[in-house]
Design a protein around this motif. Sequence first.
Motif, PDB file in Angstrom:
ATOM      1  N   ASN A 117       1.021  -1.135  -0.052  1.00  0.00           N
ATOM      2  CA  ASN A 117      -0.156  -0.049   0.074  1.00  0.00           C
ATOM      3  C   ASN A 117       0.853   1.193   0.071  1.00  0.00           C
ATOM      4  O   ASN A 117       0.327   2.467   0.157  1.00  0.00           O
ATOM      5  CB  ASN A 117      -0.993  -0.089   1.329  1.00  0.00           C
ATOM      6  CG  ASN A 117      -0.124   0.212   2.421  1.00  0.00           C
ATOM      7  OD1 ASN A 117       1.044  -0.399   2.733  1.00  0.00           O
ATOM      8  ND2 ASN A 117      -0.924   0.784   3.396  1.00  0.00           N
ATOM      9  N   LEU A 122      -2.015  -2.005  -3.484  1.00  0.00           N
ATOM     10  CA  LEU A 122      -3.287  -1.801  -2.497  1.00  0.00           C
ATOM     11  C   LEU A 122      -4.190  -0.432  -2.764  1.00  0.00           C
ATOM     12  O   LEU A 122      -3.364   0.536  -1.794  1.00  0.00           O
ATOM     13  CB  LEU A 122      -3.146  -2.202  -1.330  1.00  0.00           C
ATOM     14  CG  LEU A 122      -2.451  -3.701  -1.096  1.00  0.00           C
ATOM     15  CD1 LEU A 122      -2.209  -4.055   0.367  1.00  0.00           C
ATOM     16  CD2 LEU A 122      -3.464  -4.674  -1.630  1.00  0.00           C
ATOM     17  N   GLY A 123      -5.080  -0.144  -3.792  1.00  0.00           N
ATOM     18  CA  GLY A 123      -5.258   1.050  -3.902  1.00  0.00           C
ATOM     19  C   GLY A 123      -6.383   1.659  -2.577  1.00  0.00           C
ATOM     20  O   GLY A 123      -6.918   0.929  -2.135  1.00  0.00           O
ATOM     21  N   GLY A 124      -6.418   2.991  -2.687  1.00  0.00           N
ATOM     22  CA  GLY A 124      -7.310   3.562  -1.537  1.00  0.00           C
ATOM     23  C   GLY A 124      -7.041   4.777  -1.310  1.00  0.00           C
ATOM     24  O   GLY A 124      -6.294   5.659  -2.134  1.00  0.00           O
ATOM     25  N   LYS A 125      -7.440   5.534  -0.509  1.00  0.00           N
ATOM     26  CA  LYS A 125      -7.472   7.076  -0.108  1.00  0.00           C
ATOM     27  C   LYS A 125      -5.771   7.059   0.178  1.00  0.00           C
ATOM     28  O   LYS A 125      -4.998   6.249   1.176  1.00  0.00           O
ATOM     29  CB  LYS A 125      -8.201   7.545   1.142  1.00  0.00           C
ATOM     30  CG  LYS A 125      -7.848   8.871   1.462  1.00  0.00           C
ATOM     31  CD  LYS A 125      -8.521   9.139   2.849  1.00  0.00           C
ATOM     32  CE  LYS A 125      -8.538  10.713   3.347  1.00  0.00           C
ATOM     33  NZ  LYS A 125      -9.389  10.795   4.572  1.00  0.00           N
ATOM     34  N   THR A 139      -1.527   4.156   1.273  1.00  0.00           N
ATOM     35  CA  THR A 139      -2.921   4.095   1.078  1.00  0.00           C
ATOM     36  C   THR A 139      -3.750   3.531   2.044  1.00  0.00           C
ATOM     37  O   THR A 139      -3.064   2.816   3.016  1.00  0.00           O
ATOM     38  CB  THR A 139      -3.414   3.185  -0.149  1.00  0.00           C
ATOM     39  OG1 THR A 139      -2.980   2.019  -0.109  1.00  0.00           O
ATOM     40  CG2 THR A 139      -3.160   4.117  -1.502  1.00  0.00           C
ATOM     41  N   GLY A 197      -7.672   3.140   4.428  1.00  0.00           N
ATOM     42  CA  GLY A 197      -9.228   3.019   4.234  1.00  0.00           C
ATOM     43  C   GLY A 197      -9.902   1.429   3.987  1.00  0.00           C
ATOM     44  O   GLY A 197      -9.105   0.507   3.956  1.00  0.00           O
ATOM     45  N   SER A 198     -11.252   1.443   3.880  1.00  0.00           N
ATOM     46  CA  SER A 198     -11.682   0.047   3.689  1.00  0.00           C
ATOM     47  C   SER A 198     -11.521  -0.596   2.541  1.00  0.00           C
ATOM     48  O   SER A 198     -11.231  -1.835   2.633  1.00  0.00           O
ATOM     49  CB  SER A 198     -13.429   0.367   3.983  1.00  0.00           C
ATOM     50  OG  SER A 198     -13.441   1.210   2.874  1.00  0.00           O
ATOM     51  N   GLU A 199     -10.983  -0.048   1.523  1.00  0.00           N
ATOM     52  CA  GLU A 199     -10.800  -0.611   0.258  1.00  0.00           C
ATOM     53  C   GLU A 199      -9.326  -1.395   0.503  1.00  0.00           C
ATOM     54  O   GLU A 199      -9.468  -2.608   0.233  1.00  0.00           O
ATOM     55  CB  GLU A 199     -10.358   0.242  -0.822  1.00  0.00           C
ATOM     56  CG  GLU A 199     -11.813   1.206  -1.254  1.00  0.00           C
ATOM     57  CD  GLU A 199     -11.704   2.827  -0.487  1.00  0.00           C
ATOM     58  OE1 GLU A 199     -11.340   2.774   0.648  1.00  0.00           O
ATOM     59  OE2 GLU A 199     -12.252   3.603  -1.415  1.00  0.00           O
ATOM     60  N   VAL A 200      -8.496  -0.811   0.951  1.00  0.00           N
ATOM     61  CA  VAL A 200      -7.281  -1.557   1.422  1.00  0.00           C
ATOM     62  C   VAL A 200      -7.422  -2.709   2.347  1.00  0.00           C
ATOM     63  O   VAL A 200      -7.110  -3.918   1.910  1.00  0.00           O
ATOM     64  CB  VAL A 200      -6.195  -0.754   1.928  1.00  0.00           C
ATOM     65  CG1 VAL A 200      -4.790  -1.411   2.377  1.00  0.00           C
ATOM     66  CG2 VAL A 200      -5.944   0.657   1.121  1.00  0.00           C
ATOM     67  N   ASP A 238     -10.197  -4.445   3.047  1.00  0.00           N
ATOM     68  CA  ASP A 238     -11.102  -5.347   2.459  1.00  0.00           C
ATOM     69  C   ASP A 238     -10.322  -6.522   1.542  1.00  0.00           C
ATOM     70  O   ASP A 238     -10.166  -7.393   1.699  1.00  0.00           O
ATOM     71  CB  ASP A 238     -12.192  -4.801   1.270  1.00  0.00           C
ATOM     72  CG  ASP A 238     -13.210  -4.269   2.422  1.00  0.00           C
ATOM     73  OD1 ASP A 238     -13.291  -4.531   3.679  1.00  0.00           O
ATOM     74  OD2 ASP A 238     -13.874  -3.351   1.680  1.00  0.00           O
ATOM     75  N   VAL A 239      -9.390  -5.698   0.689  1.00  0.00           N
ATOM     76  CA  VAL A 239      -8.275  -6.807  -0.107  1.00  0.00           C
ATOM     77  C   VAL A 239      -7.478  -7.304   0.651  1.00  0.00           C
ATOM     78  O   VAL A 239      -7.367  -8.848   0.441  1.00  0.00           O
ATOM     79  CB  VAL A 239      -7.594  -5.897  -1.014  1.00  0.00           C
ATOM     80  CG1 VAL A 239      -6.556  -6.527  -1.803  1.00  0.00           C
ATOM     81  CG2 VAL A 239      -8.380  -5.000  -2.219  1.00  0.00           C
TER      82      VAL A 239
END
Length: 249
Positions: free
Chosen positions: A120, A139-142, A150, A152-155, A157-158
């Motif tokens: 990330n 690992l994309g995200g904010k 990065t 947040g929840s996107e990171v 979750d992966v």
Amino acid sequence: MLKDERHSFILDQLRTKNKVLTFELSQSLEVSEDTIRRDLKELAEMGRIKKVHGGAVSHSLNPYHYKDREIYAHNEKIELAEKARGLIRNHQVVIMDGGTTNVELAKRLPMDLKATIFTNSLPVAVQLAGHPLIETIFLGGKVLKNAQVTIGSEVIDVLGGIKADICFLGTRSLQDKLGITEIDWEETKVKRAILAASNEVVSMVIQEKIGTVQPYIICEPQRITTLVTTLEKRDPFLSPFFEMGIEIL
């Protein structure tokens, strides 16, 4: 001298010198070294200073912004990376999070290494992108701009769908009782997810960060598989970690 007066003296010394030594403070204040250690512990717990082996340093010596950390203790971070690079083996799944020490590690991975690395960290991803055999998954995200990672929840979750062989965790502070701690809450949540996704945990930490504490707990020290430091393996300062069965490089 009263405790508050001792605390003021210690903080004044740090403002001018950036670093203080326990035995020197003991002599200057005419109190025992145990008293000084208690003072430093209290000031560290209040977030006023950072404890290190044999004394304390100013917060300015452990900068928060990524650009400042790039040049801070650069030679020590290279030493850590050289020690740690052999921990990654062919065909492993690896997670590397933020931190300038991980960037130095990414620079030094063998050109014949075949591995899959999730990260990330923007600087780590850029560095790994030039490696001929490593599959790099970002690992994309904010983006947390100060740290160049990065969050947040996107990171998170992966990471919940990964079971990596090993992770290399950027370590801001390490203490033998609380373990690894962090200054940013959002980054803490991602680091916890990285730990949950990894079988083995590597913490690479320069001497000045050992014995210091930040507000947010990432993991207890027993969760660390390998501790990579600039100290000698049998240094008394590392004894608590050695006794826990942590491998020390």
